[in-house]
Motif scaffolding. Structure first.
Motif, PDB file in Angstrom:
ATOM      1  N   LEU A  46      69.788  73.189  31.192  1.00  0.00           N
ATOM      2  CA  LEU A  46      70.565  73.896  30.168  1.00  0.00           C
ATOM      3  C   LEU A  46      71.997  74.112  30.629  1.00  0.00           C
ATOM      4  O   LEU A  46      72.956  73.835  29.888  1.00  0.00           O
ATOM      5  CB  LEU A  46      69.900  75.237  29.853  1.00  0.00           C
ATOM      6  N   LEU A  47      72.168  74.607  31.855  1.00  0.00           N
ATOM      7  CA  LEU A  47      73.511  74.858  32.363  1.00  0.00           C
ATOM      8  C   LEU A  47      74.311  73.573  32.501  1.00  0.00           C
ATOM      9  O   LEU A  47      75.525  73.547  32.246  1.00  0.00           O
ATOM     10  CB  LEU A  47      73.442  75.576  33.715  1.00  0.00           C
ATOM     11  N   THR A  48      73.646  72.495  32.899  1.00  0.00           N
ATOM     12  CA  THR A  48      74.341  71.225  33.062  1.00  0.00           C
ATOM     13  C   THR A  48      74.962  70.772  31.749  1.00  0.00           C
ATOM     14  O   THR A  48      76.089  70.254  31.733  1.00  0.00           O
ATOM     15  CB  THR A  48      73.366  70.138  33.575  1.00  0.00           C
ATOM     16  N   ASP A  49      74.268  70.971  30.633  1.00  0.00           N
ATOM     17  CA  ASP A  49      74.803  70.534  29.338  1.00  0.00           C
ATOM     18  C   ASP A  49      75.749  71.562  28.711  1.00  0.00           C
ATOM     19  O   ASP A  49      76.791  71.196  28.160  1.00  0.00           O
ATOM     20  CB  ASP A  49      73.655  70.235  28.371  1.00  0.00           C
ATOM     21  N   ILE A  50      75.383  72.844  28.812  1.00  0.00           N
ATOM     22  CA  ILE A  50      76.210  73.876  28.183  1.00  0.00           C
ATOM     23  C   ILE A  50      77.586  73.958  28.840  1.00  0.00           C
ATOM     24  O   ILE A  50      78.600  74.202  28.180  1.00  0.00           O
ATOM     25  CB  ILE A  50      75.507  75.255  28.259  1.00  0.00           C
ATOM     26  N   LEU A  51      77.641  73.747  30.158  1.00  0.00           N
ATOM     27  CA  LEU A  51      78.910  73.859  30.878  1.00  0.00           C
ATOM     28  C   LEU A  51      79.647  72.527  30.958  1.00  0.00           C
ATOM     29  O   LEU A  51      80.533  72.369  31.781  1.00  0.00           O
ATOM     30  CB  LEU A  51      78.658  74.399  32.286  1.00  0.00           C
ATOM     31  N   ASN A  52      79.290  71.595  30.102  1.00  0.00           N
ATOM     32  CA  ASN A  52      79.976  70.306  30.057  1.00  0.00           C
ATOM     33  C   ASN A  52      80.664  70.155  28.696  1.00  0.00           C
ATOM     34  O   ASN A  52      80.032  69.735  27.717  1.00  0.00           O
ATOM     35  CB  ASN A  52      78.980  69.166  30.280  1.00  0.00           C
ATOM     36  N   MET A  91      89.540  74.767  28.558  1.00  0.00           N
ATOM     37  CA  MET A  91      89.777  74.911  29.993  1.00  0.00           C
ATOM     38  C   MET A  91      88.734  75.811  30.627  1.00  0.00           C
ATOM     39  O   MET A  91      88.256  75.547  31.736  1.00  0.00           O
ATOM     40  CB  MET A  91      91.170  75.483  30.230  1.00  0.00           C
ATOM     41  N   ALA A  92      88.352  76.889  29.933  1.00  0.00           N
ATOM     42  CA  ALA A  92      87.371  77.826  30.490  1.00  0.00           C
ATOM     43  C   ALA A  92      86.024  77.140  30.715  1.00  0.00           C
ATOM     44  O   ALA A  92      85.427  77.253  31.792  1.00  0.00           O
ATOM     45  CB  ALA A  92      87.207  79.026  29.557  1.00  0.00           C
ATOM     46  N   VAL A  93      85.555  76.413  29.706  1.00  0.00           N
ATOM     47  CA  VAL A  93      84.275  75.719  29.841  1.00  0.00           C
ATOM     48  C   VAL A  93      84.381  74.601  30.869  1.00  0.00           C
ATOM     49  O   VAL A  93      83.468  74.382  31.671  1.00  0.00           O
ATOM     50  CB  VAL A  93      83.818  75.162  28.472  1.00  0.00           C
ATOM     51  N   LYS A  94      85.523  73.901  30.860  1.00  0.00           N
ATOM     52  CA  LYS A  94      85.712  72.800  31.807  1.00  0.00           C
ATOM     53  C   LYS A  94      85.685  73.288  33.247  1.00  0.00           C
ATOM     54  O   LYS A  94      85.000  72.705  34.101  1.00  0.00           O
ATOM     55  CB  LYS A  94      87.052  72.102  31.520  1.00  0.00           C
ATOM     56  N   PHE A  95      86.407  74.348  33.533  1.00  0.00           N
ATOM     57  CA  PHE A  95      86.439  74.882  34.900  1.00  0.00           C
ATOM     58  C   PHE A  95      85.067  75.391  35.330  1.00  0.00           C
ATOM     59  O   PHE A  95      84.634  75.163  36.461  1.00  0.00           O
ATOM     60  CB  PHE A  95      87.466  76.008  35.016  1.00  0.00           C
ATOM     61  N   ALA A  96      84.379  76.083  34.420  1.00  0.00           N
ATOM     62  CA  ALA A  96      83.046  76.593  34.748  1.00  0.00           C
ATOM     63  C   ALA A  96      82.090  75.440  35.054  1.00  0.00           C
ATOM     64  O   ALA A  96      81.326  75.485  36.023  1.00  0.00           O
ATOM     65  CB  ALA A  96      82.502  77.442  33.596  1.00  0.00           C
ATOM     66  N   GLY A  97      82.148  74.389  34.244  1.00  0.00           N
ATOM     67  CA  GLY A  97      81.282  73.240  34.470  1.00  0.00           C
ATOM     68  C   GLY A  97      81.613  72.514  35.760  1.00  0.00           C
ATOM     69  O   GLY A  97      80.714  72.115  36.519  1.00  0.00           O
ATOM     70  N   ALA A  98      82.899  72.328  36.041  1.00  0.00           N
ATOM     71  CA  ALA A  98      83.312  71.633  37.259  1.00  0.00           C
ATOM     72  C   ALA A  98      82.901  72.421  38.503  1.00  0.00           C
ATOM     73  O   ALA A  98      82.427  71.847  39.490  1.00  0.00           O
ATOM     74  CB  ALA A  98      84.828  71.412  37.251  1.00  0.00           C
TER      75      ALA A  98
END
Length: 217
Positions: A126-132, A76-83
């Motif tokens: 990098l952020l696009t992939d790491i936060l997905n 959930m943490a990674v998902k919310f950050a990515g969204a």
């Protein structure tokens, strides 16, 4: 001993190629970056995506992606950050679309910040992939299907990650080569504004889709 690796890796490479050329968030981001920010920024974004995929692959070796799948809190943490990251980028493009590839005030701002286009693109990719987290889930659900018995699982997973990174870099690089020559067309104010707004909507859509993604475990 070598044949235990070659055939499964070849089969994985074919399947990974299909996954790579299927349009997704990385494709949209690279096309927009190449058209709007130029070749250097796009090259940085491609390597940023490659670095993100590499980190997910290394994470799979050390069990971090398995933790992501097993832990609802981590997912959930990674998902919310990515969204939120995708929504932030999308809303920015909708509210402040460009009228050209690089406006004079943007060049001045970039000069003041001393931000090289390559590194700006690298951070974006990098952020696009790491936060997905979907990339992590893909690694732990797709990669193991091609891992045969009696091989070093960690080494095989690293080889899979390497193949995925190479395929992604080559494919996205080809897209950049095809897009950059059209810079004159994209530099038209009307085209640029529409491109930014369309990309913004797509980013928001991917963010919403990511927000609705459920942990498969």
């Amino acid at each position: 001993m070598l044949h235990h690796y070659v055939v499964p890796l070849a089969a994985f490479a074919v399947a990974a190629l299909v996954f790579t050329i299927t349009p997704g968030l990385d494709t949209v981001m690279i096309l927009r970056t190449a058209a709007a920010d130029g070749r250097r920024c796009a090259a940085g974004a491609i390597l940023g995506i490659g670095a993100g995929l590499s980190l997910w692959g290394i994470g799979a070796v050390f069990g971090l992606t398995a933790l992501l799948a097993a832990s609802a809190t981590a997912f959930m943490a990674v998902k919310f950050a990515g969204a939120l990251y995708l929504a932030w980028m999308g809303i920015g493009l909708l509210l402040r679309p460009r009228s050209g590839l690089t406006a004079p005030e943007e060049r001045a701002s970039a000069h003041k910040q001393s931000t090289h286009p390559f590194w700006m693109g690298f951070q974006r990719g990098l952020l696009t992939d790491i936060l997905n987290p979907k990339v992590g889930i893909f690694v732990i659900t797709f990669f193991p299907q091609f891992i045969p018995h009696h091989v070093d699982m960690a080494l095989f997973t690293l080889l899979q990650a390497f193949i995925q990174v190479v395929l992604s870099v080559l494919w996205l690089g080809l897209l950049v080569l095809l897009t950059v020559p059209l810079a004159g067309f994209f530099n038209r104010p009307t085209v640029m504004r529409r491109l930014d707004r369309l990309t913004g909507l797509i980013f928001i859509g991917f963010g919403a889709k990511l927000f609705m993604t459920h942990n498969p475990h």
